[in-house]
Motif scaffolding. Structure first.
Motif, PDB file in Angstrom:
ATOM      1  N   SER A 191       4.202   9.718  -1.153  1.00 51.16           N
ATOM      2  CA  SER A 191       5.416   9.994   0.264  1.00 51.16           C
ATOM      3  C   SER A 191       5.885  11.321   0.032  1.00 51.16           C
ATOM      4  CB  SER A 191       6.452   8.953   0.275  1.00 51.16           C
ATOM      5  OG  SER A 191       5.909   7.906   0.400  1.00 51.16           O
ATOM      6  N   THR A 231      -0.059  -6.475   3.082  1.00 52.92           N
ATOM      7  CA  THR A 231      -0.101  -5.197   3.533  1.00 52.92           C
ATOM      8  C   THR A 231       0.112  -5.231   5.297  1.00 52.92           C
ATOM      9  OG1 THR A 231      -2.296  -5.360   4.448  1.00 52.92           O
ATOM     10  CG2 THR A 231      -1.858  -4.579   2.202  1.00 52.92           C
ATOM     11  N   SER A 232       0.253  -4.440   6.265  1.00 44.38           N
ATOM     12  CA  SER A 232       0.455  -4.518   7.471  1.00 44.38           C
ATOM     13  C   SER A 232      -0.987  -5.172   8.142  1.00 44.38           C
ATOM     14  CB  SER A 232       0.588  -3.292   8.187  1.00 44.38           C
ATOM     15  OG  SER A 232      -0.549  -2.318   7.843  1.00 44.38           O
ATOM     16  N   TYR A 256      16.881   4.840  11.382  1.00 39.13           N
ATOM     17  CA  TYR A 256      16.541   4.258  10.326  1.00 39.13           C
ATOM     18  C   TYR A 256      17.579   3.790   9.346  1.00 39.13           C
ATOM     19  CZ  TYR A 256      14.651   4.369   5.200  1.00 39.13           C
ATOM     20  OH  TYR A 256      14.497   3.930   3.907  1.00 39.13           O
ATOM     21  N   ALA A 289       9.498  -4.423   0.608  1.00 38.07           N
ATOM     22  CA  ALA A 289       9.423  -2.925   0.548  1.00 38.07           C
ATOM     23  C   ALA A 289       8.780  -2.346   1.942  1.00 38.07           C
ATOM     24  CB  ALA A 289       8.485  -2.206  -0.674  1.00 38.07           C
ATOM     25  N   ALA A 290       8.144  -3.081   2.847  1.00 37.86           N
ATOM     26  CA  ALA A 290       7.625  -2.563   3.792  1.00 37.86           C
ATOM     27  C   ALA A 290       8.611  -2.183   5.017  1.00 37.86           C
ATOM     28  CB  ALA A 290       6.946  -3.871   4.690  1.00 37.86           C
ATOM     29  N   ALA A 291       8.567  -1.046   5.534  1.00 39.83           N
ATOM     30  CA  ALA A 291       9.381  -0.621   6.316  1.00 39.83           C
ATOM     31  C   ALA A 291       8.622   0.859   7.155  1.00 39.83           C
ATOM     32  CB  ALA A 291      10.603   0.150   5.843  1.00 39.83           C
ATOM     33  N   ARG A 347       0.654  -1.192   0.023  1.00 37.98           N
ATOM     34  CA  ARG A 347       0.062  -0.064  -0.193  1.00 37.98           C
ATOM     35  C   ARG A 347       0.723   1.232  -0.020  1.00 37.98           C
ATOM     36  NH1 ARG A 347      -4.483  -1.991   4.449  1.00 37.98           N
ATOM     37  NH2 ARG A 347      -2.759  -1.767   5.566  1.00 37.98           N
ATOM     38  N   GLY A 348       2.233   1.051  -0.002  1.00 35.64           N
ATOM     39  CA  GLY A 348       2.906   2.316  -0.129  1.00 35.64           C
ATOM     40  C   GLY A 348       3.296   2.861  -1.207  1.00 35.64           C
ATOM     41  N   PHE A 349       4.056   3.892  -1.142  1.00 34.86           N
ATOM     42  CA  PHE A 349       4.510   4.803  -2.477  1.00 34.86           C
ATOM     43  C   PHE A 349       5.064   3.867  -3.378  1.00 34.86           C
ATOM     44  CE2 PHE A 349       7.892   7.783  -4.476  1.00 34.86           C
ATOM     45  CZ  PHE A 349       6.930   8.388  -4.925  1.00 34.86           C
ATOM     46  N   PHE A 350       6.137   3.199  -3.133  1.00 34.13           N
ATOM     47  CA  PHE A 350       6.675   2.037  -3.744  1.00 34.13           C
ATOM     48  C   PHE A 350       5.785   1.025  -4.214  1.00 34.13           C
ATOM     49  CE2 PHE A 350       9.159  -1.665  -4.688  1.00 34.13           C
ATOM     50  CZ  PHE A 350      10.025  -1.251  -5.614  1.00 34.13           C
ATOM     51  N   LYS A 359      18.435  -0.168   8.700  1.00 35.61           N
ATOM     52  CA  LYS A 359      18.458  -0.803   7.189  1.00 35.61           C
ATOM     53  C   LYS A 359      19.919  -1.446   7.182  1.00 35.61           C
ATOM     54  CE  LYS A 359      14.760   0.364   4.702  1.00 35.61           C
ATOM     55  NZ  LYS A 359      14.221  -0.667   4.183  1.00 35.61           N
ATOM     56  N   THR A 419      18.299   5.836  -3.985  1.00 38.61           N
ATOM     57  CA  THR A 419      18.215   7.311  -3.398  1.00 38.61           C
ATOM     58  C   THR A 419      16.777   7.738  -3.218  1.00 38.61           C
ATOM     59  OG1 THR A 419      17.774   7.816  -5.991  1.00 38.61           O
ATOM     60  CG2 THR A 419      20.138   7.660  -5.162  1.00 38.61           C
ATOM     61  N   TRP A 420      16.580   8.958  -3.046  1.00 37.68           N
ATOM     62  CA  TRP A 420      15.296   9.470  -2.550  1.00 37.68           C
ATOM     63  C   TRP A 420      14.536   9.469  -4.117  1.00 37.68           C
ATOM     64  CZ3 TRP A 420      14.214  15.287  -0.834  1.00 37.68           C
ATOM     65  CH2 TRP A 420      13.027  15.225   0.038  1.00 37.68           C
ATOM     66  N   MET A 421      13.174   8.742  -3.842  1.00 39.70           N
ATOM     67  CA  MET A 421      12.572   8.819  -4.936  1.00 39.70           C
ATOM     68  C   MET A 421      11.539   9.603  -5.103  1.00 39.70           C
ATOM     69  SD  MET A 421      12.245   4.576  -5.609  1.00 39.70           S
ATOM     70  CE  MET A 421      12.476   3.918  -3.964  1.00 39.70           C
ATOM     71  N   SER A 479      16.892  -0.906   0.495  1.00 37.47           N
ATOM     72  CA  SER A 479      17.620  -0.186   1.375  1.00 37.47           C
ATOM     73  C   SER A 479      17.949   1.213   0.728  1.00 37.47           C
ATOM     74  CB  SER A 479      19.173  -0.985   1.716  1.00 37.47           C
ATOM     75  OG  SER A 479      19.617  -0.172   2.731  1.00 37.47           O
TER      76      SER A 479
END
Ligand SMILES: NC(=O)c1ccc[n+]([C@@H]2O[C@H](COP(=O)([O-])OP(=O)(O)OC[C@H]3O[C@@H](n4cnc5c(N)ncnc54)[C@H](OP(=O)(O)O)[C@@H]3O)[C@@H](O)[C@H]2O)c1
Length: 288
Positions: free
Chosen positions: A163, A31-32, A126, A58-60, A10-13, A130, A150-152, A100
Protein backbone atom coordinates in the motif's frame (compact mmCIF):
# COMPACT_ATOMS: atom_id res chain seq x y z
CA UNK A 1 -3.76 -25.32 16.75
CA UNK A 2 -5.84 -22.19 17.39
CA UNK A 3 -7.93 -20.85 14.54
CA UNK A 4 -7.91 -17.31 13.19
CA UNK A 5 -10.51 -16.10 10.74
CA UNK A 6 -8.80 -13.29 8.84
CA UNK A 7 -10.51 -10.65 6.70
CA UNK A 8 -8.63 -8.51 4.21
CA UNK A 9 -6.22 -11.37 3.51
CA UNK A 10 -5.19 -9.98 0.12
CA UNK A 11 -4.27 -6.58 1.56
CA UNK A 12 -0.96 -5.11 2.67
CA UNK A 13 -1.44 -6.26 6.26
CA UNK A 14 -3.42 -9.45 5.68
CA UNK A 15 -1.11 -10.99 3.11
CA UNK A 16 1.90 -10.49 5.40
CA UNK A 17 -0.11 -11.69 8.40
CA UNK A 18 -0.55 -15.08 6.72
CA UNK A 19 3.15 -15.28 5.95
CA UNK A 20 4.11 -14.38 9.56
CA UNK A 21 1.55 -16.27 11.61
CA UNK A 22 0.59 -19.10 9.27
CA UNK A 23 2.86 -21.61 11.01
CA UNK A 24 1.49 -20.98 14.49
CA UNK A 25 -2.21 -20.72 13.72
CA UNK A 26 -4.72 -22.27 11.37
CA UNK A 27 -5.69 -19.22 9.34
CA UNK A 28 -8.97 -19.14 7.49
CA UNK A 29 -8.26 -16.34 5.05
CA UNK A 30 -11.18 -14.48 3.50
CA UNK A 31 -11.26 -12.00 0.66
CA UNK A 32 -13.91 -9.69 -0.75
CA UNK A 33 -14.71 -12.45 -3.24
CA UNK A 34 -15.06 -15.26 -0.73
CA UNK A 35 -16.95 -13.35 1.97
CA UNK A 36 -19.32 -10.42 1.60
CA UNK A 37 -18.82 -8.71 4.93
CA UNK A 38 -21.66 -6.30 4.16
CA UNK A 39 -24.12 -9.21 4.22
CA UNK A 40 -24.94 -10.01 7.84
CA UNK A 41 -26.03 -13.61 7.25
CA UNK A 42 -22.83 -14.43 5.30
CA UNK A 43 -20.73 -13.25 8.23
CA UNK A 44 -22.90 -15.13 10.75
CA UNK A 45 -22.69 -18.31 8.68
CA UNK A 46 -18.90 -18.35 8.35
CA UNK A 47 -18.33 -17.52 12.01
CA UNK A 48 -20.68 -20.27 13.18
CA UNK A 49 -19.19 -22.78 10.74
CA UNK A 50 -15.51 -22.02 11.57
CA UNK A 51 -15.88 -21.14 15.28
CA UNK A 52 -12.54 -19.33 15.26
CA UNK A 53 -10.63 -18.52 18.41
CA UNK A 54 -9.87 -15.11 16.95
CA UNK A 55 -11.33 -12.99 14.19
CA UNK A 56 -8.65 -10.63 12.91
CA UNK A 57 -10.73 -8.08 11.06
CA UNK A 58 -8.38 -6.24 8.72
CA UNK A 59 -10.75 -5.69 5.79
CA UNK A 60 -11.58 -2.04 5.23
CA UNK A 61 -11.74 0.65 2.62
CA UNK A 62 -8.78 2.55 3.98
CA UNK A 63 -8.28 5.30 1.41
CA UNK A 64 -9.18 8.60 3.00
CA UNK A 65 -10.06 10.48 -0.20
CA UNK A 66 -12.13 7.60 -1.56
CA UNK A 67 -14.06 7.41 1.73
CA UNK A 68 -14.71 11.15 1.72
CA UNK A 69 -16.11 10.89 -1.81
CA UNK A 70 -18.05 7.64 -1.23
CA UNK A 71 -19.27 7.87 2.36
CA UNK A 72 -22.20 5.46 2.10
CA UNK A 73 -20.23 2.70 0.42
CA UNK A 74 -17.38 3.07 2.88
CA UNK A 75 -19.65 3.12 5.91
CA UNK A 76 -21.31 -0.08 4.71
CA UNK A 77 -17.92 -1.83 4.62
CA UNK A 78 -16.06 -0.13 7.45
CA UNK A 79 -18.86 0.22 9.98
CA UNK A 80 -21.67 -2.17 9.09
CA UNK A 81 -19.23 -4.91 8.04
CA UNK A 82 -17.55 -4.62 11.45
CA UNK A 83 -20.90 -4.62 13.26
CA UNK A 84 -21.71 -7.94 11.60
CA UNK A 85 -18.57 -9.48 13.08
CA UNK A 86 -19.17 -7.90 16.50
CA UNK A 87 -22.63 -9.49 16.54
CA UNK A 88 -21.58 -12.84 15.07
CA UNK A 89 -18.77 -13.49 17.59
CA UNK A 90 -21.24 -13.20 20.47
CA UNK A 91 -22.47 -16.70 19.61
CA UNK A 92 -19.06 -18.37 19.34
CA UNK A 93 -17.11 -16.45 22.00
CA UNK A 94 -14.38 -15.68 19.46
CA UNK A 95 -12.12 -12.76 20.30
CA UNK A 96 -12.62 -9.91 17.81
CA UNK A 97 -9.38 -8.11 16.89
CA UNK A 98 -10.12 -4.90 15.04
CA UNK A 99 -7.52 -2.85 13.22
CA UNK A 100 -8.22 0.80 13.85
CA UNK A 101 -6.11 3.84 13.21
CA UNK A 102 -4.49 7.00 14.55
CA UNK A 103 -6.77 8.77 12.05
CA UNK A 104 -9.50 8.83 14.70
CA UNK A 105 -7.54 11.79 16.17
CA UNK A 106 -7.21 13.74 12.91
CA UNK A 107 -9.57 16.52 13.97
CA UNK A 108 -8.41 16.95 17.56
CA UNK A 109 -7.53 20.56 18.34
CA UNK A 110 -4.86 19.64 20.88
CA UNK A 111 -1.68 17.98 19.62
CA UNK A 112 -0.62 14.35 20.16
CA UNK A 113 0.73 12.07 21.44
CA UNK A 114 -2.71 10.79 22.39
CA UNK A 115 -3.43 8.20 25.03
CA UNK A 116 -6.29 5.72 24.94
CA UNK A 117 -8.22 7.93 27.36
CA UNK A 118 -8.11 11.00 25.09
CA UNK A 119 -11.37 11.61 23.24
CA UNK A 120 -10.89 11.16 19.49
CA UNK A 121 -12.31 13.77 17.11
CA UNK A 122 -12.08 12.35 13.59
CA UNK A 123 -12.52 14.75 10.69
CA UNK A 124 -12.55 12.32 7.76
CA UNK A 125 -15.12 9.71 6.77
CA UNK A 126 -12.49 6.98 7.23
CA UNK A 127 -11.64 8.18 10.75
CA UNK A 128 -15.33 8.56 11.61
CA UNK A 129 -16.04 5.05 10.29
CA UNK A 130 -13.27 3.54 12.39
CA UNK A 131 -14.41 5.34 15.53
CA UNK A 132 -18.05 4.33 15.01
CA UNK A 133 -16.98 0.71 14.49
CA UNK A 134 -14.84 0.87 17.65
CA UNK A 135 -17.77 2.20 19.69
CA UNK A 136 -20.03 -0.58 18.48
CA UNK A 137 -17.46 -3.25 19.33
CA UNK A 138 -16.97 -1.79 22.82
CA UNK A 139 -20.70 -1.70 23.48
CA UNK A 140 -21.52 -5.13 22.02
CA UNK A 141 -18.54 -7.47 22.26
CA UNK A 142 -17.63 -9.57 25.26
CA UNK A 143 -14.06 -10.12 24.11
CA UNK A 144 -12.29 -7.72 21.82
CA UNK A 145 -9.02 -5.97 21.05
CA UNK A 146 -9.05 -2.66 19.25
CA UNK A 147 -5.59 -1.84 17.92
CA UNK A 148 -5.13 1.76 16.88
CA UNK A 149 -2.20 1.50 14.51
CA UNK A 150 0.09 4.20 13.17
CA UNK A 151 0.93 4.41 9.46
CA UNK A 152 2.65 1.15 8.53
CA UNK A 153 5.43 0.79 5.99
CA UNK A 154 7.01 -2.00 4.05
CA UNK A 155 8.36 -2.76 0.61
CA UNK A 156 6.99 -4.95 -2.16
CA UNK A 157 7.84 -8.56 -1.66
CA UNK A 158 7.32 -11.52 -3.97
CA UNK A 159 3.58 -12.18 -4.25
CA UNK A 160 2.67 -9.58 -1.62
CA UNK A 161 1.01 -6.25 -2.40
CA UNK A 162 2.19 -2.94 -1.04
CA UNK A 163 0.00 0.00 0.00
CA UNK A 164 1.15 3.60 -0.22
CA UNK A 165 3.53 4.11 2.69
CA UNK A 166 6.22 6.61 3.58
CA UNK A 167 9.23 4.47 2.70
CA UNK A 168 7.85 3.18 -0.57
CA UNK A 169 6.38 6.58 -1.55
CA UNK A 170 9.76 8.22 -0.89
CA UNK A 171 11.60 5.61 -2.94
CA UNK A 172 9.20 6.16 -5.83
CA UNK A 173 9.83 9.92 -5.70
CA UNK A 174 13.59 9.27 -5.70
CA UNK A 175 13.19 7.08 -8.79
CA UNK A 176 11.21 9.84 -10.51
CA UNK A 177 14.11 12.18 -9.82
CA UNK A 178 11.92 15.28 -9.43
CA UNK A 179 12.04 17.52 -6.34
CA UNK A 180 9.14 16.95 -3.94
CA UNK A 181 7.72 18.84 -0.98
CA UNK A 182 7.65 17.32 2.49
CA UNK A 183 5.87 19.00 5.43
CA UNK A 184 8.07 20.01 8.34
CA UNK A 185 5.04 20.58 10.59
CA UNK A 186 3.62 17.08 10.55
CA UNK A 187 4.24 14.44 13.21
CA UNK A 188 3.02 10.86 13.22
CA UNK A 189 4.16 7.39 14.14
CA UNK A 190 5.47 5.22 11.34
CA UNK A 191 5.68 1.48 11.99
CA UNK A 192 7.40 -1.33 10.09
CA UNK A 193 4.74 -3.90 9.25
CA UNK A 194 7.18 -6.72 10.11
CA UNK A 195 7.63 -5.25 13.61
CA UNK A 196 3.86 -5.29 14.06
CA UNK A 197 3.55 -8.87 12.88
CA UNK A 198 6.53 -10.09 14.92
CA UNK A 199 4.60 -8.95 18.02
CA UNK A 200 1.16 -10.12 16.97
CA UNK A 201 1.24 -13.41 18.81
CA UNK A 202 1.78 -11.50 22.05
CA UNK A 203 -0.73 -8.83 21.03
CA UNK A 204 -3.41 -11.50 20.65
CA UNK A 205 -3.00 -12.33 24.35
CA UNK A 206 -3.44 -8.76 25.65
CA UNK A 207 -6.26 -8.15 28.09
CA UNK A 208 -9.42 -6.93 26.35
CA UNK A 209 -9.33 -3.27 25.47
CA UNK A 210 -8.28 -0.45 23.18
CA UNK A 211 -4.54 -0.12 22.56
CA UNK A 212 -2.31 2.36 20.79
CA UNK A 213 0.36 0.29 19.06
CA UNK A 214 3.42 0.90 16.94
CA UNK A 215 6.70 2.74 16.83
CA UNK A 216 7.24 6.09 18.44
CA UNK A 217 8.42 8.74 16.02
CA UNK A 218 9.39 12.17 17.29
CA UNK A 219 10.84 13.27 13.94
CA UNK A 220 8.75 15.48 11.67
CA UNK A 221 7.75 14.06 8.33
CA UNK A 222 10.55 16.09 6.73
CA UNK A 223 13.12 14.71 9.17
CA UNK A 224 11.77 11.19 8.64
CA UNK A 225 12.18 11.48 4.87
CA UNK A 226 15.73 12.83 5.34
CA UNK A 227 16.41 9.81 7.55
CA UNK A 228 15.23 7.53 4.73
CA UNK A 229 17.65 9.23 2.33
CA UNK A 230 20.50 8.77 4.81
CA UNK A 231 19.63 5.13 5.43
CA UNK A 232 19.50 4.51 1.69
CA UNK A 233 23.00 5.98 1.46
CA UNK A 234 21.94 8.99 -0.61
CA UNK A 235 21.83 11.74 2.02
CA UNK A 236 23.86 13.93 -0.34
CA UNK A 237 20.83 14.11 -2.66
CA UNK A 238 18.51 15.69 -0.06
CA UNK A 239 19.18 19.31 -1.17
CA UNK A 240 18.47 18.37 -4.80
CA UNK A 241 15.27 16.35 -4.21
CA UNK A 242 13.59 17.24 -0.90
CA UNK A 243 11.86 20.60 -0.56
CA UNK A 244 11.19 21.40 3.09
CA UNK A 245 7.56 22.60 3.24
CA UNK A 246 7.16 24.98 6.20
CA UNK A 247 3.81 26.32 5.00
CA UNK A 248 1.62 23.23 5.23
CA UNK A 249 0.16 22.97 8.74
CA UNK A 250 2.11 26.11 9.71
CA UNK A 251 -0.84 27.62 11.63
CA UNK A 252 -1.34 24.47 13.63
CA UNK A 253 1.09 21.57 13.23
CA UNK A 254 -0.48 18.21 12.42
CA UNK A 255 0.44 15.93 15.26
CA UNK A 256 -1.36 12.56 15.36
CA UNK A 257 1.29 10.68 17.30
CA UNK A 258 0.03 7.94 19.59
CA UNK A 259 1.18 7.42 23.15
CA UNK A 260 1.86 3.69 23.20
CA UNK A 261 2.91 3.39 26.82
CA UNK A 262 -0.10 1.29 27.91
CA UNK A 263 0.77 -1.48 25.43
CA UNK A 264 4.46 -1.03 26.23
CA UNK A 265 3.70 -1.62 29.90
CA UNK A 266 2.20 -4.97 28.87
CA UNK A 267 5.30 -6.01 26.92
CA UNK A 268 4.42 -4.77 23.42
CA UNK A 269 7.59 -2.81 22.76
CA UNK A 270 8.55 -1.47 19.33
CA UNK A 271 11.84 0.00 18.14
CA UNK A 272 11.50 3.66 17.19
CA UNK A 273 10.71 4.64 13.62
CA UNK A 274 14.27 5.66 12.70
CA UNK A 275 15.67 2.31 13.79
CA UNK A 276 12.94 0.35 11.98
CA UNK A 277 13.34 2.28 8.74
CA UNK A 278 17.08 1.63 8.80
CA UNK A 279 16.53 -2.07 9.49
CA UNK A 280 13.90 -2.48 6.76
CA UNK A 281 16.23 -0.80 4.27
CA UNK A 282 19.18 -2.99 5.23
CA UNK A 283 17.12 -6.21 5.46
CA UNK A 284 15.83 -5.64 1.95
CA UNK A 285 19.24 -4.67 0.53
CA UNK A 286 17.94 -1.25 -0.49
CA UNK A 287 21.13 0.68 0.35
CA UNK A 288 22.78 2.04 -2.74
N1 LIG B 1 -1.69 0.16 6.35
C1 LIG B 1 -1.68 1.03 7.35
O1 LIG B 1 -0.77 1.87 7.48
C2 LIG B 1 -2.80 1.02 8.38
C3 LIG B 1 -2.71 1.89 9.46
C4 LIG B 1 -3.73 1.88 10.41
C5 LIG B 1 -4.79 1.00 10.28
N2 LIG B 1 -4.85 0.18 9.18
C6 LIG B 1 -5.99 -0.73 9.07
O2 LIG B 1 -5.46 -2.03 8.92
C7 LIG B 1 -6.30 -2.80 8.08
C8 LIG B 1 -5.47 -3.39 6.96
O3 LIG B 1 -4.91 -2.33 6.21
P1 LIG B 1 -4.16 -2.60 4.84
O4 LIG B 1 -3.09 -1.58 4.72
O5 LIG B 1 -3.83 -4.03 4.71
O6 LIG B 1 -5.29 -2.23 3.80
P2 LIG B 1 -5.43 -2.73 2.28
O7 LIG B 1 -4.13 -3.14 1.74
O8 LIG B 1 -6.21 -1.67 1.60
O9 LIG B 1 -6.32 -4.03 2.43
C9 LIG B 1 -7.64 -3.96 2.84
C10 LIG B 1 -8.39 -5.18 2.40
O10 LIG B 1 -9.77 -4.94 2.73
C11 LIG B 1 -10.51 -5.73 1.85
N3 LIG B 1 -11.85 -5.17 1.58
C12 LIG B 1 -12.16 -3.96 1.09
N4 LIG B 1 -13.49 -3.90 0.88
C13 LIG B 1 -14.01 -5.12 1.25
C14 LIG B 1 -15.30 -5.69 1.26
N5 LIG B 1 -16.38 -5.01 0.83
N6 LIG B 1 -15.46 -6.96 1.70
C15 LIG B 1 -14.39 -7.68 2.12
N7 LIG B 1 -13.12 -7.20 2.11
C16 LIG B 1 -12.94 -5.93 1.68
C17 LIG B 1 -9.76 -5.81 0.53
O11 LIG B 1 -9.96 -7.15 0.15
P3 LIG B 1 -9.76 -7.73 -1.37
O12 LIG B 1 -8.33 -7.45 -1.72
O13 LIG B 1 -10.05 -9.18 -1.20
O14 LIG B 1 -10.73 -7.01 -2.24
C18 LIG B 1 -8.33 -5.45 0.92
O15 LIG B 1 -7.42 -6.49 0.63
C19 LIG B 1 -7.42 -1.87 7.63
O16 LIG B 1 -8.51 -2.07 8.47
C20 LIG B 1 -6.84 -0.49 7.85
O17 LIG B 1 -7.87 0.44 8.11
C21 LIG B 1 -3.88 0.16 8.24
Amino acid sequence: MKKILLTGSRGFFGSRFIRSLGRDYEIIATTSDSLKITIRSDVENIISAVKPDYVVHAAAIAETDFCNKNPERCRAVNVEGTMHFADAVKKTGSRLVFLSTEQVFNGNAEAGPYTESDTPVPDTEYGKNKLEAESYIISECRDYLILRCTWMFGVPSKGLPVSPNLLWNTMQMILKGEPFKVPANEYRGITYIDDMLDRFNTILGLPEGVYHTGSVNNMSRYETVCHIFDALGIGSRIPELVIRDDEKYSGSPRDVRLDTSAARGLGIVFPDTAESLSRCISENYLRV
